[in-house]
Scaffold this motif. Structure first.
Motif, mmCIF file in Angstrom:
data_model
loop_
_atom_site.group_PDB
_atom_site.id
_atom_site.type_symbol
_atom_site.label_atom_id
_atom_site.label_comp_id
_atom_site.label_asym_id
_atom_site.label_seq_id
_atom_site.Cartn_x
_atom_site.Cartn_y
_atom_site.Cartn_z
ATOM 1 N N ASP A 72 0.829 -1.216 0.000
ATOM 2 C CA ASP A 72 0.000 0.000 0.000
ATOM 3 C C ASP A 72 0.860 1.262 0.000
ATOM 4 O OD1 ASP A 72 -2.337 -1.492 0.001
ATOM 5 O OD2 ASP A 72 -2.539 -1.438 2.181
ATOM 6 N N GLN A 73 1.900 1.271 0.825
ATOM 7 C CA GLN A 73 2.799 2.433 0.868
ATOM 8 C C GLN A 73 3.505 2.625 -0.473
ATOM 9 O OE1 GLN A 73 4.913 0.879 4.267
ATOM 10 N NE2 GLN A 73 4.287 2.642 5.522
ATOM 11 N N LEU A 74 3.963 1.537 -1.050
ATOM 12 C CA LEU A 74 4.648 1.611 -2.339
ATOM 13 C C LEU A 74 3.694 2.114 -3.430
ATOM 14 C CD1 LEU A 74 7.235 1.093 -3.924
ATOM 15 C CD2 LEU A 74 6.541 -1.306 -4.121
ATOM 16 N N TYR A 75 2.490 1.593 -3.445
ATOM 17 C CA TYR A 75 1.469 1.994 -4.419
ATOM 18 C C TYR A 75 1.184 3.498 -4.308
ATOM 19 C CZ TYR A 75 -3.076 1.871 -6.836
ATOM 20 O OH TYR A 75 -4.133 2.093 -7.690
ATOM 21 N N GLU A 76 1.035 3.979 -3.094
ATOM 22 C CA GLU A 76 0.778 5.418 -2.881
ATOM 23 C C GLU A 76 1.969 6.260 -3.337
ATOM 24 O OE1 GLU A 76 -2.037 6.994 -1.933
ATOM 25 O OE2 GLU A 76 -3.014 5.032 -1.958
ATOM 26 N N ARG A 77 3.175 5.823 -2.992
ATOM 27 C CA ARG A 77 4.367 6.606 -3.353
ATOM 28 C C ARG A 77 4.619 6.619 -4.857
ATOM 29 N NH1 ARG A 77 9.041 6.376 1.161
ATOM 30 N NH2 ARG A 77 10.218 7.122 -0.629
ATOM 31 N N LEU A 78 4.132 5.608 -5.534
ATOM 32 C CA LEU A 78 4.260 5.567 -6.995
ATOM 33 C C LEU A 78 3.156 6.382 -7.670
ATOM 34 C CD1 LEU A 78 5.229 1.825 -7.391
ATOM 35 C CD2 LEU A 78 6.648 3.774 -8.068
ATOM 36 N N GLY A 79 2.334 7.022 -6.868
ATOM 37 C CA GLY A 79 1.280 7.875 -7.425
ATOM 38 C C GLY A 79 0.162 7.098 -8.081
ATOM 39 N N ARG A 80 0.025 5.841 -7.709
ATOM 40 C CA ARG A 80 -1.038 4.969 -8.238
ATOM 41 C C ARG A 80 -0.975 4.823 -9.758
ATOM 42 N NH1 ARG A 80 -6.276 5.498 -4.631
ATOM 43 N NH2 ARG A 80 -5.324 6.022 -2.651
ATOM 44 N N ARG A 81 0.182 5.111 -10.339
ATOM 45 C CA ARG A 81 0.301 5.038 -11.793
ATOM 46 C C ARG A 81 0.719 3.650 -12.279
ATOM 47 N NH1 ARG A 81 5.000 7.597 -10.022
ATOM 48 N NH2 ARG A 81 6.912 6.852 -10.986
ATOM 49 N N ILE A 82 1.088 2.775 -11.335
ATOM 50 C CA ILE A 82 1.456 1.400 -11.675
ATOM 51 C C ILE A 82 0.519 0.479 -10.915
ATOM 52 C CG2 ILE A 82 3.278 -0.341 -11.537
ATOM 53 C CD1 ILE A 82 5.307 1.958 -11.738
ATOM 54 N N SER A 83 -0.031 -0.510 -11.598
ATOM 55 C CA SER A 83 -1.034 -1.378 -10.980
ATOM 56 C C SER A 83 -0.448 -2.191 -9.832
ATOM 57 C CB SER A 83 -1.630 -2.320 -12.024
ATOM 58 O OG SER A 83 -0.699 -3.338 -12.357
ATOM 59 N N ARG A 84 -1.319 -2.559 -8.918
ATOM 60 C CA ARG A 84 -0.902 -3.409 -7.796
ATOM 61 C C ARG A 84 -0.387 -4.757 -8.316
ATOM 62 N NH1 ARG A 84 -2.560 -1.702 -2.646
ATOM 63 N NH2 ARG A 84 -3.986 0.056 -2.718
ATOM 64 N N ALA A 85 -1.014 -5.275 -9.359
ATOM 65 C CA ALA A 85 -0.576 -6.552 -9.929
ATOM 66 C C ALA A 85 0.874 -6.458 -10.406
ATOM 67 C CB ALA A 85 -1.492 -6.964 -11.074
ATOM 68 N N THR A 86 1.221 -5.367 -11.072
ATOM 69 C CA THR A 86 2.600 -5.166 -11.529
ATOM 70 C C THR A 86 3.539 -5.033 -10.336
ATOM 71 O OG1 THR A 86 1.865 -4.145 -13.583
ATOM 72 C CG2 THR A 86 4.123 -3.657 -12.882
ATOM 73 N N ILE A 87 3.089 -4.342 -9.312
ATOM 74 C CA ILE A 87 3.913 -4.206 -8.097
ATOM 75 C C ILE A 87 4.165 -5.573 -7.478
ATOM 76 C CG2 ILE A 87 3.954 -3.320 -5.733
ATOM 77 C CD1 ILE A 87 2.472 -0.801 -6.831
#
Length: 143
Positions: free
Chosen positions: A40-55
């Motif tokens: 969740d922290q990583l997703y937020e810091r990436l600006g939600r521009r990369i999907s959770r699946a890719t993360i």
């Protein structure tokens, strides 16, 4: 000096995978953290521009390449940290407030090595997480 980018690029190449802009952005963001992190922290810091699946897929590759490590699960979240270029250490986790205390204890390391030798076991990795209450939470809880 080999960088995390170099190591990950070589790992991906060995698997026939590409070092995509998304993977590069995830790697860069992870190595900008100076503490433990969750998806969740990583997703937020990436600006939600990369999907959770890719993360999640990239995290698996980063774990396989020994650049990051899953360190513990607490409160239905998995925490990670980057380990490339950092000495091995263990963790204590407060199950009330989530505080993480990192430590290194040579006696524990020597004991693990001795146990492996005694059982003719070749260790490749280990994780020690001690769960309990930090000093502040123990005072407030009365334990």
């Amino acid at each position: 000096m080999v960088t995390a980018d170099d190591k990950f690029g070589e790992y991906l190449k060995s698997k026939g995978l590409k070092f995509t802009p998304e993977r590069r952005a995830i790697l860069k963001e992870i190595f900008s953290f100076h503490e433990h992190f969750n998806v969740d922290q990583l997703y937020e810091r990436l600006g939600r521009r990369i999907s959770r699946a890719t993360i999640y897929r990239t995290l698996s590759l980063l774990i396989e390449s020994k650049l990051i490590e899953e360190i513990f699960r607490c409160q239905d979240r998995t925490s990670y940290e980057h380990i490339f270029g950092h000495p091995h250490h263990d963790h204590m986790l407060c199950i009330k407030c989530g505080k993480v205390i990192e430590f290194r204890e040579d006696k524990i390391e020597k004991l693990q090595k001795a146990v492996c030798e005694r059982h003719n076991f070749k260790s490749v990795e280990h994780r020690l997480v001690i769960k309990g209450y930090c000093e502040e939470c123990a005072k407030n809880k009365g334990t």
